[in-house]
Design a protein around this motif. Structure first.
Motif, short mmCIF file in Angstrom:
data_model
loop_
_atom_site.label_atom_id
_atom_site.label_comp_id
_atom_site.label_asym_id
_atom_site.label_seq_id
_atom_site.Cartn_x
_atom_site.Cartn_y
_atom_site.Cartn_z
N ARG A 1 -25.99 -23.61 12.99
CA ARG A 1 -26.03 -24.07 14.38
C ARG A 1 -26.96 -23.18 15.18
N GLY A 2 -27.74 -23.75 16.02
CA GLY A 2 -28.54 -22.96 16.94
C GLY A 2 -29.81 -22.42 16.30
N THR A 3 -30.30 -21.33 16.87
CA THR A 3 -31.63 -20.86 16.52
C THR A 3 -31.59 -19.70 15.52
N THR A 4 -32.50 -19.75 14.57
CA THR A 4 -32.70 -18.63 13.65
C THR A 4 -34.14 -18.16 13.80
N ARG A 5 -34.31 -16.86 13.92
CA ARG A 5 -35.67 -16.32 13.94
C ARG A 5 -35.84 -15.50 12.69
N MET A 6 -36.91 -15.75 11.96
CA MET A 6 -37.16 -14.91 10.79
C MET A 6 -38.62 -14.50 10.70
N ALA A 7 -38.81 -13.29 10.19
CA ALA A 7 -40.17 -12.81 9.94
C ALA A 7 -40.53 -13.24 8.53
#
Lengths: 192, 242
Positions: free
Chosen positions: B193-199
């Motif tokens: 659910r929602g936002t994931t930020r990944m490098a």
């Protein structure tokens, strides 16, 4: 969506199966056992028919239920009947096995006609029964060779190459029979 | 590799869909049809329609009892601490086949990765584009409210994903990139659910090209990242560079 659910008969079995699949989606192992008890004979029949090899069919069946374990969360009772969803997984798995094993068709062409005598329908609702009757009526309106080819492809998992060898016609001819037959089938089913 | 050689008529497209649904195709023809199923929502819908048409025939397969060992084998594999690593090669093969088998994607969603070429587009265009691409998502995911939108900024190598209504339970979504060699590589776990930020690591960056497939499978979070997926994807889509 389904309407009233009677307490017994095919509709009750169907809702029981839906409930069990929903529990499997929550990784409930007892629920998978329940799904297995309700459907393994049917799905094994599919694996056995297409693989034509009992040991292979048991391996495929095992894979099928592991897939069910992993994918139950994606079963949508509003879009597909539970038994159809399960049958499709079994048929696709068995066909994948056939392709991978390079198995060639050995059963005689007439086998495709024998299907009608071995129908098992204990798990069907009346609606599904009517749909099955209808598609057979439509297949029966096709030229015999088209009907034979379509049945052999569905029930034995035969490819164009298998069919062309079994029916002893060039690949291109097989392809045009099949394409014409399938479009006529679609017209007869008249669902568009 | 990049563009289809000639556009098919609706009739040709439907004929190909019928052949794929019935399982008639092999080799390169099958691979091409499966690729089209992933990339062309109209074709995927044709395949689904054919699967529905043929489905009543399933009821004519005769029943047979499997031996008792079959259940024992299944039970062993679904034990809580099952050895996931033992059959990686086999799982990969199964996954590849099943990922591409028609039914696997019928209930899935489109997965849109949007590239922003470095410093060439004004931010407003990047903002506007996802809405445009969502139309594709809606077509592929008919009847499903699952949605994943992804945006990748090449200048920062930052991948942002927004997920809605992915399955929730003991398993968590893992993101894979599937480059031309067909082998899925894990980009890591994402939030359901929602936002994931990944490098994105330098090695993975090179794989994020136009037309490459991204997929999400549901995996045990505790042992992530995995060498290979253990199940068919719940979502897949192609990267579009804008």
């Amino acid at each position: 969506m389904s309407t009233a659910e009677p307490s017994s008969g095919p509709d009750a079995a169907r809702s029981k199966l839906i409930d069990a699949l929903q529990a499997v989606a929550q990784q409930d192992r007892a629920a998978l056992r329940q799904v297995y008890d309700m459907t393994s004979a049917k799905l094994f029949g599919i694996c056995l028919r297409i693989s034509n090899d009992r040991d292979a069919a048991e391996d495929i069946l095992q894979d099928v239920y592991i897939k069910v374990w992993n994918r139950a969360g994606r079963f949508d009772a509003g879009r597909a009947s539970p038994i159809t969803w399960l049958c499709a997984i079994a048929r696709n798995s068995a066909i994948d096995w056939r392709r991978a094993s390079g198995r060639v068709a050995t059963a005689p062409e007439e086998a495709a006609f024998a299907i009608a005598d071995t129908r098992m329908r204990a798990d069907q609702t009346i609606e599904q029964d009517q749909e099955t009757t209808r598609i057979h009526q439509c297949i029966d309106t096709l030229e015999e060779r088209q009907a034979t080819a379509i049945r052999a492809a569905f029930f034995d998992g035969l490819t164009y190459a298998d069919l062309s060898a079994r029916m002893d016609v060039p690949l291109g001819t097989m392809k045009s029979w099949m394409r014409r037959g399938l479009q006529r089938l679609k017209g007869c089913l008249g669902d568009d | 590799m990049t563009e289809p050689s000639a556009p098919m008529t609706p009739e040709e497209r439907d004929a190909l869909a019928s052949e794929l649904a019935l399982g008639l195709l092999t080799g390169a023809e099958r691979a091409e049809a499966l690729r089209l199923q992933l990339s062309d929502p109209a074709f995927a819908a044709d395949v689904t329609a054919w699967e529905r048409r043929l489905a009543p025939l399933h009821h004519d397969f005769a029943e047979h009892r499997p031996s008792l060992e079959v259940w024992a084998g299944i039970a062993a594999q679904i034990e809580p601490k099952a050895t996931v690593a033992s059959g990686v090669t086999r799982q990969l093969r199964v996954w590849r086949a099943s990922a591409l088998v028609s039914g696997a994607l019928a209930a899935s969603l489109a997965f849109v990765l949007l590239f922003r070429p470095p410093a060439s587009l004004p931010p407003q265009i990047v903002q506007a584009a996802p809405a445009n691409q969502m139309a594709v998502a809606q077509m592929v995911g008919q009847g499903s409210n699952m949605l994943v939108a992804a945006r990748y900024d090449e200048t920062t190598a930052q991948l942002n994903l927004r997920a809605e209504n992915l399955p929730q339970g003991d398993l968590a979504p893992e993101l894979w990139v599937i480059p031309a060699d067909g082998k899925p590589r894990s980009l890591g776990m994402i939030s359901a659910r929602g936002t994931t930020r990944m490098a994105v690591s330098p090695k993975m960056r090179a794989m994020l090209e136009n037309g490459v497939t991204l997929a999400i499978t549901m995996e045990p979070a505790a042992t992530a990242p995995h060498a290979a997926p253990s199940s068919a994807p719940v979502a897949a889509g192609k990267i579009s560079i804008i």
